[in-house]
Design a protein around this motif. Structure first.
Motif, PDB file in Angstrom:
ATOM      1  N   LEU A 173       0.828  -1.207   0.000  1.00  0.00           N
ATOM      2  CA  LEU A 173       0.000   0.000   0.000  1.00  0.00           C
ATOM      3  C   LEU A 173       0.864   1.259   0.000  1.00  0.00           C
ATOM      4  CD1 LEU A 173      -2.843   1.205   0.086  1.00  0.00           C
ATOM      5  CD2 LEU A 173      -2.707   1.148   2.587  1.00  0.00           C
ATOM      6  N   SER A 180       0.525   3.894  -3.016  1.00  0.00           N
ATOM      7  CA  SER A 180       0.082   5.258  -2.694  1.00  0.00           C
ATOM      8  C   SER A 180       1.100   6.285  -3.171  1.00  0.00           C
ATOM      9  CB  SER A 180      -0.139   5.406  -1.181  1.00  0.00           C
ATOM     10  OG  SER A 180      -1.163   4.552  -0.731  1.00  0.00           O
ATOM     11  N   GLY A 209      -5.688  -1.698  -2.861  1.00  0.00           N
ATOM     12  CA  GLY A 209      -6.459  -1.732  -1.618  1.00  0.00           C
ATOM     13  C   GLY A 209      -7.377  -2.938  -1.553  1.00  0.00           C
ATOM     14  N   PHE A 217      -6.594   4.184   3.379  1.00  0.00           N
ATOM     15  CA  PHE A 217      -5.523   4.646   2.509  1.00  0.00           C
ATOM     16  C   PHE A 217      -4.570   5.590   3.234  1.00  0.00           C
ATOM     17  CE2 PHE A 217      -8.266   3.495  -1.204  1.00  0.00           C
ATOM     18  CZ  PHE A 217      -7.349   2.648  -1.808  1.00  0.00           C
TER      19      PHE A 217
END
Length: 756
Positions: free
Chosen positions: A17, A21, A38, A64
């Motif tokens: 993640l 991101s 995700g 997130f």
């Protein structure tokens, strides 16, 4: 016996993640690709919990960036300045988390603070008089349905209304009580949606209940839930607490029509006594937090089964639960190929804790659990010796006297000596220490660790980076320089690797905030220093300039708080051992003509007990002396700095002053410089540098913005005591934005200095 998890780590076993991101932030992947990452992570989390027989699997614990920020967005708590950007919902969300600087505008991020007594940071919801709190999002419901489509029945998780309102920042006239009705109605709407979806249980997290509560707080909590629970319909509501006990509101929770109450029996010192004293309602389910969600040591089944047995004598319905979310431990031991097998058998990360739940579930249902093979094997482990002792270290710590914790001469005399020696301009400028860890810096370190380059090649690269960094600092006009910390992976991990008594992992990452992950060392024995750790690089930087160069160290309390501590000795004893090791390094730096030494205590407040009555007896009585021990042996001319960030310091400001440093830098930009009022009110003697811009955001501050901040500071702080600096280290920032921001900082300081 049924089992429950409060929450699960979310960044991925290999930080998937984080990388997705950051690639999205750089425009290298699309929003669809980020969302797919995700979805993949959520599916993996649900599957492994299901495979280990967890009965109450959480959903909506994925985020997130931050769970409390998710809650704020769900409830329309989005300040107008972010809405006015006209961005997509996810881009607006990230603007709140990271700030935004682009075609649509220029806004700072929301304030960021430590999550209770952990190293996790949350985004502070901001509520003003015009805020309309109402159900506005669908994430919570979408993720429940997503799990259901994968044949996983979950209990949706959400920050509760009391904790939300207590942690929020109010920027207008209205305060928490003015938003009770709207907040309760929003949660009623949430329960209505959950009823329509056929949800069996919902978990409302209320860690705010383990802090000191006033009668007004209890009234606020009761008022909120009286309205919410009256409309809960068929969905069962679990009020989940963690990080301590609920002594101030235990009976209130029993009286309200909750279906379940989650109680921490690991950090909750009074939890068992409360159950025994007041009983537990037969119509409620106790979600008993008996598996430690914070540490990485295996569960001792003897202790857990003993507590469970005591609880069963008092409580009709019990579910075995984690003490808090597993967010605070690494994912899995599966990627740890270098840890000794003999050591690994004592450890349990998130995945291994799921296996412990499965085993405890099996054992607890046996007629004689203490004769099962699983129990006997666990007990054999705990009867073995696991920690390594060093008698010389223990003797050194035991021989400490009051004089070892006292620096002479007193601060006032030292301050005058140092001003005369350094002759710095008014409003001296500096940085907190680290400079950007660019790809080539990380590649150099990785190549050395792999053995692809020699130590000489590794060091030569670092020397070249240091030389360039010092030259650039001189070019832009900073007054006190640093070497840039290019040799360091992390401010705690680096020192742990250099000290004896620590053990290290390869992939045991834990989320600190957003995309920032840390890999905490494990205290495996008595701590000592066998050789200098920082002297060579600091001395080299010093040789390149006539300006002062700070030696950069991490303090003993932060090293301990950001490590996984051993369980067989007190935190106090561990802190003093680390302090003695860092003290040796301080004296070596001084002997090598490093005249300013910064000893960072970024995490000083982190392990402060959540109840004020425990502050001195359980923490400050050893945490402050541990810092004093580190620097008490230096000369009056040597200037000691320290740094603290992203916590609320106002209530321990006098204790911070008692650390007896010469200069303290604080995070201040995201908290709107609130610290300066407290410093002014208490007569703070230490020189201070409240951060003038936020380094956790990529935006570049303007000269005018920094000047305005400095003007506000000068209205409350003596000019002779004020330093100018960013609010934290620059390790995670890009080079372009870093140097641009520092140029603005120096220019702003010069312009304000000219008016004095």
């Amino acid at each position: 016996m049924q089992t429950s998890i409060i929450g699960y780590p979310r960044v991925g076993t290999l930080r998937e993640l984080k990388f997705a991101s950051e690639n999205y932030f750089k425009g290298e992947i699309s929003i669809d690709e980020l969302n797919q990452t995700g979805a993949n992570l959520r599916a993996a989390h649900w599957k492994i919990q299901q495979e280990n027989g967890i009965d109450f699997i959480p959903s909506n614990d994925f985020s997130f960036y931050d769970g409390l920020l998710d809650t704020a967005c769900l409830l329309n708590i989005v300040p107008e300045r972010y809405q006015a950007l006209g961005l997509s919902p996810l881009a607006t969300y990230f603007a709140m988390a990271r700030g935004y600087q682009g075609e649509q505008g220029d806004v700072k991020a929301l304030a960021m603070k430590k999550w209770f007594n952990t190293n996790y940071h949350y985004m502070v919801p901001e509520i003003n008089d015009a805020t309309t709190i109402q159900l506005a999002g669908t994430k919570m419901f979408d993720e429940y349905l997503e799990a259901k489509q994968q044949n996983v029945v979950t209990k949706p998780v959400l920050t509760g209304p009391f904790t939300l309102l207590k942690l929020a920042k109010y920027t207008g006239v209205k305060q928490a009580n003015d938003f009770v009705r709207a907040t309760a109605e929003a949660y009623v709407a949430i329960l209505g949606q959950l009823n329509e979806l056929g949800v069996a249980w919902v978990q409302l997290d209320e860690p705010g209940l383990v802090t000191d509560l006033s009668q007004e707080d209890i009234a606020l909590f009761s008022k909120l839930y009286a309205q919410i629970l009256s409309a809960k319909g068929n969905v069962k509501v679990l009020v989940q607490t963690y990080f301590g006990d609920i002594r101030d509101c235990y009976q209130t929770l029993q009286e309200l029509p909750f279906d379940g109450i989650g109680i921490d029996f690991i950090e909750g010192k009074e939890s068992l006594a409360l159950v025994k004293q007041y009983g537990f309602s037969d119509d409620k389910v106790l979600f008993a937090g008996l598996v430690n969600g914070k540490n990485i040591w295996k569960n001792q089944y003897k202790r857990t089964l003993g507590l469970l047995q005591e609880l069963r004598a008092q409580v009709k319905q019990i579910v075995l639960s984690s003490s808090c979310s597993l967010l605070h431990v690494p994912y899995t031991l599966a990627h740890e190929t270098k840890l000794p097998v003999a050591s690994k058998r004592y450890l349990a990360f998130a995945e291994e804790k799921l296996q412990e739940f499965a085993q405890l579930k099996s054992i607890a249902d046996q007629a004689d659990p203490y004769s099962t093979d699983l129990y006997l094997k666990n007990e054999e482990l705990f009867n073995s010796v696991r920690f390594t002792n060093n008698e010389a270290v223990q003797a050194k710590a035991a021989a400490l006297t009051e004089a070892d914790f006292t620096r002479l001469p007193a601060f006032g005399e030292r301050e005058a000596i140092q001003h005369a020696k350094f002759n710095l301009p008014q409003l001296p400028t500096t940085t907190i220490g680290s400079f950007p860890q660019t790809a080539d810096v990380r590649a150099n370190r990785f190549a050395f660790k792999k053995g692809d380059i020699t130590e000489e090649q590794y060091k030569q690269f670092n020397f070249e980076k240091i030389a360039a960094c010092v030259a650039l600092q001189e070019e832009i006009g900073l007054d006190v320089l640093v070497h840039g910390e290019y040799e360091r992976n992390d401010m705690v991990e680096y020192f742990g690797e250099s000290l004896d008594g620590f053990m290290f992992t390869e992939k045991a990452w834990v989320q600190s905030y957003g995309t920032r992950c840390v890999k905490p060392p494990i205290v495996w024995g008595d701590i000592s220093r066998s050789k200098p750790m920082t002297v060579e690089y600091s001395a080299y930087a010093k040789s390149l300039t006539s300006k002062p160069v700070k030696g950069m160290l991490t303090g003993p309390v932060t090293i301990l708080n950001w490590s996984f501590p051993r369980e067989d000795i007190s935190l106090r004893d561990s802190a003093f051992q680390i302090a003695l090791a860092i003290r040796d390094e301080v004296l070596d730096l001084e002997a090598n003509h490093i005249e300013i030494i910064q000893i960072d205590e970024a995490a000083l407040r982190e392990k402060l007990p959540l109840r004020k009555s425990d502050w001195q007896s359980e923490y400050l009585s050893w945490a402050i002396p541990a810092f004093r021990l580190v620097h008490s042996g230096v000369q009056a001319e040597t200037q000691i700095h320290t740094h603290m960030c992203y916590s609320q310091f106002s209530d321990i400001i006098r204790d911070i002053d008692a650390m007896d440093a010469d200069v303290i830098t604080f995070e201040a930009s995201r908290s709107d410089l609130a610290i300066i009022d407290v410093i002014n009110e208490c007569g703070f003697q230490t020189e201070v540098g409240p951060g003038v811009y936020d380094i956790h955001s990529p935006r570049i501050p303007s000269v005018e913005e920094i000047k305005q901040g400095l003007t506000r500071m000068l209205a409350k702080i003596d000019t002779a005591k004020l330093w100018v600096n960013p609010d934290c280290g620059l390790k995670t920032r890009g080079e372009k934005e870093t140097w641009a921001s520092l140029k603005q900082l120096v220019q702003a300081a010069k312009e304000v200095r000219a008016t004095l």
